[in-house]
Motif scaffolding. Sequence first.
Motif, PDB file in Angstrom:
ATOM      1  N   PRO A  90       0.839  -1.196   0.000  1.00  0.00           N
ATOM      2  CA  PRO A  90       0.000   0.000   0.000  1.00  0.00           C
ATOM      3  C   PRO A  90       0.880   1.255   0.000  1.00  0.00           C
ATOM      4  O   PRO A  90       2.010   1.226   0.499  1.00  0.00           O
ATOM      5  CB  PRO A  90      -0.795  -0.105   1.315  1.00  0.00           C
ATOM      6  CG  PRO A  90       0.017  -1.005   2.167  1.00  0.00           C
ATOM      7  CD  PRO A  90       0.761  -1.925   1.240  1.00  0.00           C
ATOM      8  N   PRO A  91       0.371   2.336  -0.586  1.00  0.00           N
ATOM      9  CA  PRO A  91       1.175   3.555  -0.565  1.00  0.00           C
ATOM     10  C   PRO A  91       1.382   4.020   0.865  1.00  0.00           C
ATOM     11  O   PRO A  91       0.549   3.757   1.740  1.00  0.00           O
ATOM     12  CB  PRO A  91       0.327   4.564  -1.355  1.00  0.00           C
ATOM     13  CG  PRO A  91      -1.051   4.003  -1.346  1.00  0.00           C
ATOM     14  CD  PRO A  91      -0.917   2.519  -1.183  1.00  0.00           C
ATOM     15  N   PRO A  92       2.516   4.674   1.132  1.00  0.00           N
ATOM     16  CA  PRO A  92       2.754   5.124   2.498  1.00  0.00           C
ATOM     17  C   PRO A  92       1.687   6.131   2.938  1.00  0.00           C
ATOM     18  O   PRO A  92       1.219   6.942   2.136  1.00  0.00           O
ATOM     19  CB  PRO A  92       4.138   5.785   2.443  1.00  0.00           C
ATOM     20  CG  PRO A  92       4.390   6.046   0.994  1.00  0.00           C
ATOM     21  CD  PRO A  92       3.567   5.071   0.226  1.00  0.00           C
ATOM     22  N   ALA A  93       1.310   6.024   4.187  1.00  0.00           N
ATOM     23  CA  ALA A  93       0.319   6.957   4.730  1.00  0.00           C
ATOM     24  C   ALA A  93       0.953   8.337   4.874  1.00  0.00           C
ATOM     25  O   ALA A  93       2.131   8.454   5.196  1.00  0.00           O
ATOM     26  CB  ALA A  93      -0.171   6.457   6.093  1.00  0.00           C
ATOM     27  N   SER A  94       0.156   9.344   4.605  1.00  0.00           N
ATOM     28  CA  SER A  94       0.703  10.694   4.774  1.00  0.00           C
ATOM     29  C   SER A  94       0.735  11.028   6.267  1.00  0.00           C
ATOM     30  O   SER A  94       0.023  10.446   7.081  1.00  0.00           O
ATOM     31  CB  SER A  94      -0.142  11.703   4.007  1.00  0.00           C
ATOM     32  OG  SER A  94      -1.483  11.662   4.447  1.00  0.00           O
ATOM     33  N   LEU A  95       1.594  11.957   6.599  1.00  0.00           N
ATOM     34  CA  LEU A  95       1.734  12.360   7.991  1.00  0.00           C
ATOM     35  C   LEU A  95       0.516  13.158   8.436  1.00  0.00           C
ATOM     36  O   LEU A  95      -0.069  13.910   7.639  1.00  0.00           O
ATOM     37  CB  LEU A  95       2.989  13.229   8.163  1.00  0.00           C
ATOM     38  CG  LEU A  95       4.320  12.537   7.874  1.00  0.00           C
ATOM     39  CD1 LEU A  95       5.443  13.571   7.887  1.00  0.00           C
ATOM     40  CD2 LEU A  95       4.592  11.466   8.898  1.00  0.00           C
ATOM     41  N   PRO A  96       0.125  13.038   9.694  1.00  0.00           N
ATOM     42  CA  PRO A  96      -0.963  13.878  10.199  1.00  0.00           C
ATOM     43  C   PRO A  96      -0.588  15.359  10.057  1.00  0.00           C
ATOM     44  O   PRO A  96       0.583  15.732  10.152  1.00  0.00           O
ATOM     45  CB  PRO A  96      -1.080  13.477  11.671  1.00  0.00           C
ATOM     46  CG  PRO A  96      -0.466  12.113  11.744  1.00  0.00           C
ATOM     47  CD  PRO A  96       0.600  12.092  10.684  1.00  0.00           C
ATOM     48  N   MET A  97      -1.594  16.179   9.827  1.00  0.00           N
ATOM     49  CA  MET A  97      -1.371  17.598   9.577  1.00  0.00           C
ATOM     50  C   MET A  97      -0.593  18.255  10.709  1.00  0.00           C
ATOM     51  O   MET A  97       0.308  19.063  10.459  1.00  0.00           O
ATOM     52  CB  MET A  97      -2.715  18.312   9.368  1.00  0.00           C
ATOM     53  CG  MET A  97      -2.571  19.792   9.051  1.00  0.00           C
ATOM     54  SD  MET A  97      -1.572  20.145   7.583  1.00  0.00           S
ATOM     55  CE  MET A  97      -2.719  19.725   6.328  1.00  0.00           C
ATOM     56  N   TRP A  98      -0.890  17.931  11.969  1.00  0.00           N
ATOM     57  CA  TRP A  98      -0.218  18.605  13.083  1.00  0.00           C
ATOM     58  C   TRP A  98       1.276  18.294  13.103  1.00  0.00           C
ATOM     59  O   TRP A  98       2.085  19.141  13.461  1.00  0.00           O
ATOM     60  CB  TRP A  98      -0.892  18.272  14.423  1.00  0.00           C
ATOM     61  CG  TRP A  98      -0.731  16.838  14.874  1.00  0.00           C
ATOM     62  CD1 TRP A  98      -1.540  15.800  14.593  1.00  0.00           C
ATOM     63  CD2 TRP A  98       0.340  16.324  15.674  1.00  0.00           C
ATOM     64  NE1 TRP A  98      -1.055  14.649  15.169  1.00  0.00           N
ATOM     65  CE2 TRP A  98       0.094  14.943  15.848  1.00  0.00           C
ATOM     66  CE3 TRP A  98       1.464  16.881  16.276  1.00  0.00           C
ATOM     67  CZ2 TRP A  98       0.938  14.123  16.584  1.00  0.00           C
ATOM     68  CZ3 TRP A  98       2.295  16.055  17.012  1.00  0.00           C
ATOM     69  CH2 TRP A  98       2.030  14.700  17.164  1.00  0.00           C
ATOM     70  N   ILE A  99       1.638  17.072  12.637  1.00  0.00           N
ATOM     71  CA  ILE A  99       3.062  16.733  12.583  1.00  0.00           C
ATOM     72  C   ILE A  99       3.727  17.503  11.437  1.00  0.00           C
ATOM     73  O   ILE A  99       4.826  18.044  11.594  1.00  0.00           O
ATOM     74  CB  ILE A  99       3.269  15.210  12.413  1.00  0.00           C
ATOM     75  CG1 ILE A  99       2.816  14.475  13.679  1.00  0.00           C
ATOM     76  CG2 ILE A  99       4.716  14.884  12.095  1.00  0.00           C
ATOM     77  CD1 ILE A  99       2.892  12.968  13.598  1.00  0.00           C
TER      78      ILE A  99
END
Length: 119
Positions: A90-99
Amino acid sequence: MKTPSWDEILEFLRLDRWTEVRATGHVFFEKVLPDGEILHTHASRSGSKTVSPGRFRAILSDQLRVNEAQFWEVLRTRSPATRPTPAPEPPPASLPMWIAQALEREVGLRRDQIADLDE
């Protein structure tokens, strides 16, 4: 367990479309799977000599990557073995916005650098 002769193993390799890469006292082969993995094996020139059950099991699982039924099916049907293809990662998950915001603000990373990061 019925075990093949070395001639039958060579016939399997031919029918399963392995490529001979070199020959000495043994014949060396490789096969590139659809996912890019390269399998390697070699076969004795002993012809009609039968392979022991333990060696046959090891060859099937470690080198040919088929089970016993698939091996004999290739010889019976004269068609290549069907091997399951692994599911794509699966494609890598994007980082949470706060990070992402903290990396930009606190660490000084640019947005394109942050986009290249994964968890």
